[in-house]
Design a protein around this motif. Structure first.
Motif, PDB file in Angstrom:
ATOM      1  N   GLN A 190      48.863  33.638  44.756  1.00 51.68           N
ATOM      2  CA  GLN A 190      47.462  33.738  45.166  1.00 51.68           C
ATOM      3  C   GLN A 190      46.679  34.644  44.221  1.00 51.68           C
ATOM      4  O   GLN A 190      45.564  34.318  43.794  1.00 51.68           O
ATOM      5  CB  GLN A 190      47.378  34.271  46.598  1.00 51.68           C
ATOM      6  N   LEU A 191      47.263  35.784  43.877  1.00 54.07           N
ATOM      7  CA  LEU A 191      46.602  36.710  42.966  1.00 54.07           C
ATOM      8  C   LEU A 191      46.461  36.100  41.578  1.00 54.07           C
ATOM      9  O   LEU A 191      45.431  36.260  40.917  1.00 54.07           O
ATOM     10  CB  LEU A 191      47.393  38.016  42.896  1.00 54.07           C
ATOM     11  N   ALA A 192      47.494  35.385  41.125  1.00 55.18           N
ATOM     12  CA  ALA A 192      47.456  34.776  39.798  1.00 55.18           C
ATOM     13  C   ALA A 192      46.336  33.748  39.698  1.00 55.18           C
ATOM     14  O   ALA A 192      45.656  33.652  38.669  1.00 55.18           O
ATOM     15  CB  ALA A 192      48.802  34.125  39.480  1.00 55.18           C
ATOM     16  N   GLY A 193      46.123  32.978  40.763  1.00 49.93           N
ATOM     17  CA  GLY A 193      45.037  32.002  40.750  1.00 49.93           C
ATOM     18  C   GLY A 193      43.682  32.669  40.616  1.00 49.93           C
ATOM     19  O   GLY A 193      42.812  32.203  39.869  1.00 49.93           O
ATOM     20  N   ASP A 194      43.491  33.776  41.323  1.00 47.80           N
ATOM     21  CA  ASP A 194      42.231  34.517  41.230  1.00 47.80           C
ATOM     22  C   ASP A 194      42.031  35.077  39.824  1.00 47.80           C
ATOM     23  O   ASP A 194      40.924  35.052  39.281  1.00 47.80           O
ATOM     24  CB  ASP A 194      42.222  35.664  42.237  1.00 47.80           C
ATOM     25  N   VAL A 195      43.110  35.600  39.239  1.00 51.54           N
ATOM     26  CA  VAL A 195      43.012  36.201  37.914  1.00 51.54           C
ATOM     27  C   VAL A 195      42.715  35.141  36.857  1.00 51.54           C
ATOM     28  O   VAL A 195      41.928  35.371  35.933  1.00 51.54           O
ATOM     29  CB  VAL A 195      44.306  36.970  37.579  1.00 51.54           C
ATOM     30  N   ARG A 196      43.321  33.962  36.977  1.00 54.04           N
ATOM     31  CA  ARG A 196      43.027  32.887  36.020  1.00 54.04           C
ATOM     32  C   ARG A 196      41.561  32.482  36.092  1.00 54.04           C
ATOM     33  O   ARG A 196      40.924  32.207  35.068  1.00 54.04           O
ATOM     34  CB  ARG A 196      43.934  31.685  36.291  1.00 54.04           C
ATOM     35  N   GLU A 197      41.023  32.439  37.308  1.00 48.49           N
ATOM     36  CA  GLU A 197      39.604  32.104  37.461  1.00 48.49           C
ATOM     37  C   GLU A 197      38.725  33.162  36.800  1.00 48.49           C
ATOM     38  O   GLU A 197      37.746  32.839  36.118  1.00 48.49           O
ATOM     39  CB  GLU A 197      39.259  31.982  38.945  1.00 48.49           C
ATOM     40  N   LEU A 198      39.069  34.437  36.987  1.00 47.83           N
ATOM     41  CA  LEU A 198      38.319  35.512  36.336  1.00 47.83           C
ATOM     42  C   LEU A 198      38.419  35.390  34.818  1.00 47.83           C
ATOM     43  O   LEU A 198      37.416  35.532  34.104  1.00 47.83           O
ATOM     44  CB  LEU A 198      38.863  36.874  36.783  1.00 47.83           C
TER      45      LEU A 198
END
Length: 206
Positions: free
Chosen positions: A74-82
C-alpha cells in the motif's frame, strides 16, 4: 471491525477473504501492537469464526510476514504515485512541498496503516526477513527524493551541499511520527509547516 479504508486496498492476487483478514490484522496491530496480534484477535476484529485466520496463516510468523507485505504494498503504491507527480512536473519547490504534504496527510487520515507500519518497522530492527519487506517502498521514496535533489546539485562556491535523499527521508519519517502524537486537528498544519521547512530551503542551493 477493521477501519482500513477500501480505497487504499492494493491491486494484487489476494483473495477477498485474505484481504479482509489482513485489513483486520492492520487494525489489531495498530491498536494493540505485535503482542496483541493474535489469530483470535484478528478473527474477532474481522467478525469471523474462530480459526478463520489460522486457516489462511498457520503461524504467527506467516501472519506477520503477510501483513508486512500488505502494508508495504500500500505504501509503495502511494510512493510510486508521488514519484510520478514529481518527475512529470519538474523540480519546483512549492509543488514538491504540496505533493509530499498531501501524501503525508493521506497517510495520517488512515492512522491504522501508519501505526501498523511503525510497529512493523520497530520489529524489523530485530528481524532481517521482516526488514527486507520494507526495503522496496522505502527505496522508492528515497529515489523519488533523490530525483528532486538531482536538479539542485550545482551548488555555488560557499554553499553547503544539499542533504542526501536518505537523510531527508529519515527526517520526513520523523515528521510523521511527531504528527501522530499531535491532536488530529493540528496534524495537517504541522505536516505542511514541517515539510516546507525541510524541502523549501533546497532552492537556496541552486
Amino acid at each position: 471491525m477493521s477501519s482500513v479504508t477500501p480505497e487504499r486496498a492494493v491491486s494484487d492476487d489476494l483473495t477477498p477473504r485474505r484481504r479482509e483478514i489482513l485489513e483486520a490484522a492492520t487494525s489489531v496491530l495498530a491498536r494493540a501492537g505485535l503482542r496483541g496480534l493474535t489469530h483470535r484477535a484478528v478473527d474477532r476484529e474481522a467478525g469471523l469464526a474462530e480459526g478463520s485466520t489460522s486457516a489462511y496463516f498457520r503461524s504467527s510468523d506467516s501472519l506477520r510476514g503477510a501483513l508486512a507485505d500488505f502494508v508495504a504494498r500500500q505504501l509503495a503504491g502511494d510512493v510510486r504515485e508521488l514519484s510520478d507527480q514529481l518527475t512529470a512536473g519538474g523540480p519546483d519547490s512549492g509543488r514538491v512541498v504540496s505533493a509530499t504534504a498531501r501524501l503525508f496527510d493521506s497517510w495520517l487520515e488512515d492512522p491504522d496503516l501508519l501505526r501498523a507500519r511503525l510497529e512493523l518497522t520497530v520489529a524489523a530492527t530485530r528481524d532481517e526477513e521482516l526488514a527486507s519487506r520494507f526495503l522496496v517502498w522505502r527505496g522508492d521514496l528515497v529515489a523519488a527524493v533523490d530525483r528532486v535533489l538531482a536538479a539542485r546539485r550545482t551548488e555555488p562556491p560557499g554553499v553547503a551541499p544539499a542533504p542526501s535523499a536518505e537523510t531527508l527521508v529519515a527526517a520526513l519519517d520523523g515528521v510523521l511520527v511527531a504528527a501522530l502524537l499531535k491532536h488530529p486537528e493540528r496534524r495537517q498544519g504541522f505536516v505542511r509547516e514541517s515539510v516546507d521547512q525541510l524541502l523549501s530551503p533546497l532552492d537556496e542551493a541552486r
